[in-house]
Design a protein around this motif. Structure first.
Motif, PDB file in Angstrom:
ATOM      1  N   PHE A 246       0.832  -1.208   0.000  1.00 26.65           N
ATOM      2  CA  PHE A 246       0.000   0.000   0.000  1.00 26.65           C
ATOM      3  C   PHE A 246       0.869   1.261   0.000  1.00 26.65           C
ATOM      4  O   PHE A 246       0.558   2.243  -0.666  1.00 26.65           O
ATOM      5  CB  PHE A 246      -0.929   0.013   1.215  1.00 26.65           C
ATOM      6  CG  PHE A 246      -1.905  -1.123   1.261  1.00 26.65           C
ATOM      7  CD1 PHE A 246      -2.297  -1.777   0.101  1.00 26.65           C
ATOM      8  CD2 PHE A 246      -2.449  -1.551   2.467  1.00 26.65           C
ATOM      9  CE1 PHE A 246      -3.193  -2.833   0.134  1.00 26.65           C
ATOM     10  CE2 PHE A 246      -3.342  -2.598   2.511  1.00 26.65           C
ATOM     11  CZ  PHE A 246      -3.724  -3.245   1.358  1.00 26.65           C
ATOM     12  N   THR A 247       1.955   1.222   0.769  1.00 29.33           N
ATOM     13  CA  THR A 247       2.852   2.374   0.832  1.00 29.33           C
ATOM     14  C   THR A 247       3.511   2.621  -0.519  1.00 29.33           C
ATOM     15  O   THR A 247       3.603   3.766  -0.991  1.00 29.33           O
ATOM     16  CB  THR A 247       3.930   2.149   1.911  1.00 29.33           C
ATOM     17  OG1 THR A 247       3.299   1.957   3.183  1.00 29.33           O
ATOM     18  CG2 THR A 247       4.875   3.334   1.993  1.00 29.33           C
ATOM     19  N   LEU A 248       3.971   1.542  -1.176  1.00 28.80           N
ATOM     20  CA  LEU A 248       4.585   1.682  -2.494  1.00 28.80           C
ATOM     21  C   LEU A 248       3.592   2.242  -3.511  1.00 28.80           C
ATOM     22  O   LEU A 248       3.936   3.116  -4.318  1.00 28.80           O
ATOM     23  CB  LEU A 248       5.112   0.321  -2.966  1.00 28.80           C
ATOM     24  CG  LEU A 248       6.335  -0.241  -2.236  1.00 28.80           C
ATOM     25  CD1 LEU A 248       6.585  -1.691  -2.652  1.00 28.80           C
ATOM     26  CD2 LEU A 248       7.568   0.607  -2.533  1.00 28.80           C
ATOM     27  N   THR A 253       1.547   6.198  -7.087  1.00 26.79           N
ATOM     28  CA  THR A 253       0.341   6.612  -7.811  1.00 26.79           C
ATOM     29  C   THR A 253      -0.450   7.715  -7.104  1.00 26.79           C
ATOM     30  O   THR A 253      -1.314   8.348  -7.723  1.00 26.79           O
ATOM     31  CB  THR A 253      -0.615   5.418  -8.015  1.00 26.79           C
ATOM     32  OG1 THR A 253      -1.150   5.011  -6.737  1.00 26.79           O
ATOM     33  CG2 THR A 253       0.117   4.244  -8.651  1.00 26.79           C
ATOM     34  N   GLY A 254      -0.198   7.898  -5.799  1.00 25.28           N
ATOM     35  CA  GLY A 254      -0.971   8.877  -5.044  1.00 25.28           C
ATOM     36  C   GLY A 254      -2.280   8.330  -4.508  1.00 25.28           C
ATOM     37  O   GLY A 254      -3.045   9.056  -3.856  1.00 25.28           O
ATOM     38  N   HIS A 255      -2.562   7.040  -4.739  1.00 21.31           N
ATOM     39  CA  HIS A 255      -3.808   6.416  -4.280  1.00 21.31           C
ATOM     40  C   HIS A 255      -3.542   5.562  -3.041  1.00 21.31           C
ATOM     41  O   HIS A 255      -2.569   4.810  -2.989  1.00 21.31           O
ATOM     42  CB  HIS A 255      -4.429   5.547  -5.379  1.00 21.31           C
ATOM     43  CG  HIS A 255      -5.001   6.342  -6.512  1.00 21.31           C
ATOM     44  ND1 HIS A 255      -6.353   6.615  -6.636  1.00 21.31           N
ATOM     45  CD2 HIS A 255      -4.410   6.947  -7.565  1.00 21.31           C
ATOM     46  CE1 HIS A 255      -6.558   7.341  -7.720  1.00 21.31           C
ATOM     47  NE2 HIS A 255      -5.399   7.553  -8.318  1.00 21.31           N
ATOM     48  N   ASP A 256      -4.437   5.674  -2.068  1.00 18.81           N
ATOM     49  CA  ASP A 256      -4.309   4.936  -0.811  1.00 18.81           C
ATOM     50  C   ASP A 256      -5.307   3.778  -0.808  1.00 18.81           C
ATOM     51  O   ASP A 256      -6.520   3.986  -0.809  1.00 18.81           O
ATOM     52  CB  ASP A 256      -4.575   5.864   0.373  1.00 18.81           C
ATOM     53  CG  ASP A 256      -4.335   5.178   1.717  1.00 18.81           C
ATOM     54  OD1 ASP A 256      -3.974   3.988   1.720  1.00 18.81           O
ATOM     55  OD2 ASP A 256      -4.518   5.841   2.751  1.00 18.81           O
ATOM     56  N   PHE A 257      -4.790   2.546  -0.813  1.00 17.67           N
ATOM     57  CA  PHE A 257      -5.647   1.358  -0.836  1.00 17.67           C
ATOM     58  C   PHE A 257      -5.815   0.731   0.551  1.00 17.67           C
ATOM     59  O   PHE A 257      -6.407  -0.340   0.671  1.00 17.67           O
ATOM     60  CB  PHE A 257      -5.054   0.300  -1.789  1.00 17.67           C
ATOM     61  CG  PHE A 257      -5.175   0.663  -3.235  1.00 17.67           C
ATOM     62  CD1 PHE A 257      -6.308   0.349  -3.964  1.00 17.67           C
ATOM     63  CD2 PHE A 257      -4.145   1.327  -3.888  1.00 17.67           C
ATOM     64  CE1 PHE A 257      -6.429   0.686  -5.302  1.00 17.67           C
ATOM     65  CE2 PHE A 257      -4.242   1.661  -5.232  1.00 17.67           C
ATOM     66  CZ  PHE A 257      -5.388   1.332  -5.937  1.00 17.67           C
ATOM     67  N   SER A 258      -5.311   1.373   1.587  1.00  9.37           N
ATOM     68  CA  SER A 258      -5.284   0.736   2.904  1.00  9.37           C
ATOM     69  C   SER A 258      -6.674   0.527   3.498  1.00  9.37           C
ATOM     70  O   SER A 258      -6.836  -0.261   4.432  1.00  9.37           O
ATOM     71  CB  SER A 258      -4.432   1.562   3.876  1.00  9.37           C
ATOM     72  OG  SER A 258      -4.933   2.878   4.007  1.00  9.37           O
ATOM     73  N   PHE A 259      -7.691   1.224   2.968  1.00  4.43           N
ATOM     74  CA  PHE A 259      -9.036   1.075   3.506  1.00  4.43           C
ATOM     75  C   PHE A 259      -9.913   0.172   2.626  1.00  4.43           C
ATOM     76  O   PHE A 259     -11.091   0.006   2.915  1.00  4.43           O
ATOM     77  CB  PHE A 259      -9.699   2.451   3.669  1.00  4.43           C
ATOM     78  CG  PHE A 259      -9.023   3.309   4.702  1.00  4.43           C
ATOM     79  CD1 PHE A 259      -9.246   3.090   6.056  1.00  4.43           C
ATOM     80  CD2 PHE A 259      -8.136   4.303   4.329  1.00  4.43           C
ATOM     81  CE1 PHE A 259      -8.622   3.873   7.014  1.00  4.43           C
ATOM     82  CE2 PHE A 259      -7.500   5.091   5.280  1.00  4.43           C
ATOM     83  CZ  PHE A 259      -7.747   4.868   6.629  1.00  4.43           C
ATOM     84  N   LYS A 300      -3.607  -0.897 -11.999  1.00 12.52           N
ATOM     85  CA  LYS A 300      -4.721  -1.144 -12.916  1.00 12.52           C
ATOM     86  C   LYS A 300      -5.519  -2.366 -12.484  1.00 12.52           C
ATOM     87  O   LYS A 300      -6.750  -2.383 -12.578  1.00 12.52           O
ATOM     88  CB  LYS A 300      -4.197  -1.330 -14.346  1.00 12.52           C
ATOM     89  CG  LYS A 300      -3.647  -0.062 -14.978  1.00 12.52           C
ATOM     90  CD  LYS A 300      -3.170  -0.320 -16.398  1.00 12.52           C
ATOM     91  CE  LYS A 300      -2.631   0.959 -17.038  1.00 12.52           C
ATOM     92  NZ  LYS A 300      -2.143   0.723 -18.418  1.00 12.52           N
ATOM     93  N   GLU A 301      -4.814  -3.391 -12.015  1.00 12.86           N
ATOM     94  CA  GLU A 301      -5.481  -4.618 -11.565  1.00 12.86           C
ATOM     95  C   GLU A 301      -6.416  -4.324 -10.399  1.00 12.86           C
ATOM     96  O   GLU A 301      -7.540  -4.840 -10.329  1.00 12.86           O
ATOM     97  CB  GLU A 301      -4.431  -5.648 -11.145  1.00 12.86           C
ATOM     98  CG  GLU A 301      -4.980  -7.004 -10.764  1.00 12.86           C
ATOM     99  CD  GLU A 301      -5.127  -7.939 -11.941  1.00 12.86           C
ATOM    100  OE1 GLU A 301      -5.964  -8.851 -11.849  1.00 12.86           O
ATOM    101  OE2 GLU A 301      -4.422  -7.755 -12.950  1.00 12.86           O
ATOM    102  N   LEU A 302      -5.964  -3.499  -9.474  1.00 11.34           N
ATOM    103  CA  LEU A 302      -6.763  -3.200  -8.284  1.00 11.34           C
ATOM    104  C   LEU A 302      -7.954  -2.304  -8.598  1.00 11.34           C
ATOM    105  O   LEU A 302      -8.937  -2.298  -7.849  1.00 11.34           O
ATOM    106  CB  LEU A 302      -5.886  -2.529  -7.222  1.00 11.34           C
ATOM    107  CG  LEU A 302      -4.744  -3.377  -6.653  1.00 11.34           C
ATOM    108  CD1 LEU A 302      -3.941  -2.578  -5.642  1.00 11.34           C
ATOM    109  CD2 LEU A 302      -5.281  -4.652  -6.006  1.00 11.34           C
ATOM    110  N   LEU A 303      -7.880  -1.539  -9.691  1.00 10.04           N
ATOM    111  CA  LEU A 303      -8.948  -0.605 -10.017  1.00 10.04           C
ATOM    112  C   LEU A 303      -9.920  -1.138 -11.060  1.00 10.04           C
ATOM    113  O   LEU A 303     -10.775  -0.398 -11.536  1.00 10.04           O
ATOM    114  CB  LEU A 303      -8.358   0.721 -10.522  1.00 10.04           C
ATOM    115  CG  LEU A 303      -7.662   1.588  -9.464  1.00 10.04           C
ATOM    116  CD1 LEU A 303      -7.229   2.916 -10.089  1.00 10.04           C
ATOM    117  CD2 LEU A 303      -8.580   1.858  -8.274  1.00 10.04           C
TER     118      LEU A 303
END
Length: 355
Positions: A246-248, A253-259, A300-303
């Motif tokens: 998530f930190t990387l 990318t500027g996007h936070d996936f931690s939530f 891209k995979e996560l979005l």
């Protein structure tokens, strides 16, 4: 020209029988009894120039892989289906033209009949008359969408040589359901429109000439079978590695996936690990650090948007019966009502509310 011998590839150690197309019925029955359900179902699409690509692919594809192949090429509706006979010369797998209600079998190639559309439900193929005139049909997209919904992460899409864009939406659907996508290298395709269109999604996992795609595919399959299902997402080491990922991603990318939902995120991360045949998430973190391009692909995979019309029936029922009547109750005849739709993805949610 006599058929060339097929190179021997190593299939999975599942005890499957290689079946000659003209082999005995007892041998075929024995093979089907040992393994009735394929590990993965591979939907393959192509148009002009695809026959040569299919021949190159199956010449190098092990006959005992445990996979099932369903071919949806653009066929001339006025010609008798000759593809089963032609492909039967370059593989020892059983090659059949699909009949309505035919179950998908492992180590078998299933080919759509000319001038038909095809879907799949519970591993069974269904033939139907085309709803659109020739030139406006997208039989590859149609089948791959149904394959993705039916098999989910056991679905694989392969796009070969061809004109047009058929197959592109199907690739997106397969990826939405955590499936795998492979495309023939456009430089090796006789007609590059279909491969280039699929590649334009940015979601393709492997790109290679047709004869090299089997090696990519089998590497993925062999590796994925080594990883037990539902890997311990909640173990301390995995959680720590996820936080590092998530930190990387946030830095890159500027996007936070931690939530985001951890299980969903891990399944998509695990897919990328399988593509690169990395078994340990800690090693994948190092791979991300050393390969910034992989961060773009993982992002891209996560979005990937998973969506359809009226996706959450209970929510739309509540909207129709409770929320909208309450909001519209005191609205004047000529007043304006606006609805803001968060996360509309490709528009299905917004159109569902409007409908």
């Amino acid at each position: 020209m006599p058929p060339q011998p097929r190179p021997k590839g190593k299939g999975l150690p599942s005890g499957a029988l290689s079946r000659r197309r003209n082999g005995s019925a007892s041998a075929k029955a024995s093979g089907a009894a040992k393994r009735k359900r394929p590990m993965y179902i591979v939907g393959m699409g192509g148009s002009a120039g695809a026959l040569e690509a299919f021949e190159q692919f199956f010449t190098h594809m092990p006959a005992d892989s445990g996979l099932a192949f369903v071919l949806v090429p653009h066929l001339d509706p006025t010609h008798k289906g000759m593809m089963p006979e032609l492909l039967g010369r370059c593989t020892s797998m059983n090659v059949v033209q699909v009949e309505d209600g035919m179950p998908v079998r492992p180590d078998q190639i299933h080919i759509i009949p000319p001038n038909k559309d095809m879907t799949i439900l519970n591993g069974v193929l269904h033939i139907q008359e085309p709803n659109s005139p020739r030139g406006h049909r997208a039989p590859i997209d149609l089948f791959l969408r149904h394959l993705a919904e039916d098999q989910e992460d056991r679905s694989i899409a392969v796009i070969m040589s061809g004109m047009g864009t058929d197959g592109t939406l199907g690739v997106k659907a397969v990826k939405e359901h955590l499936g795998l996508a492979l495309v023939q290298d456009a430089r090796s395709a006789k007609y590059d429109s279909m491969p280039k269109s699929a590649l334009g999604t940015g979601l393709v996992d492997y790109v290679a000439p047709a004869q090299d795609l089997p090696q990519k595919l089998m590497g993925y399959v062999r590796h994925s079978t080594k990883i037990p299902p539902d890997v311990a997402v909640y173990e301390r080491t995995v959680t720590s590695s996820l936080l590092r990922i998530f930190t990387l991603l946030r830095t890159h990318t500027g996007h936070d996936f931690s939530f985001y939902k951890k299980n969903t995120l891990y399944r998509r991360i695990e897919r990328r690990m399988n593509v690169h045949q990395i078994s340990n998430i800690g090693r994948y973190v190092r791979f991300l650090q050393e390969n910034p391009h992989e961060l773009d692909l993982l992002f891209k995979e996560l979005l990937i948007g998973v969506t359809n019309f009226f996706r959450d029936p209970e929510a739309f029922k509540a909207l129709k019966e409770d929320a909208l009547p309450a909001v519209l109750k005191n609205k004047g005849k000529h007043s304006t009502f606006r609805a803001w739709i968060p996360g509309c993805s490709t528009g299905e949610e917004a159109y569902s509310v409007a409908i």
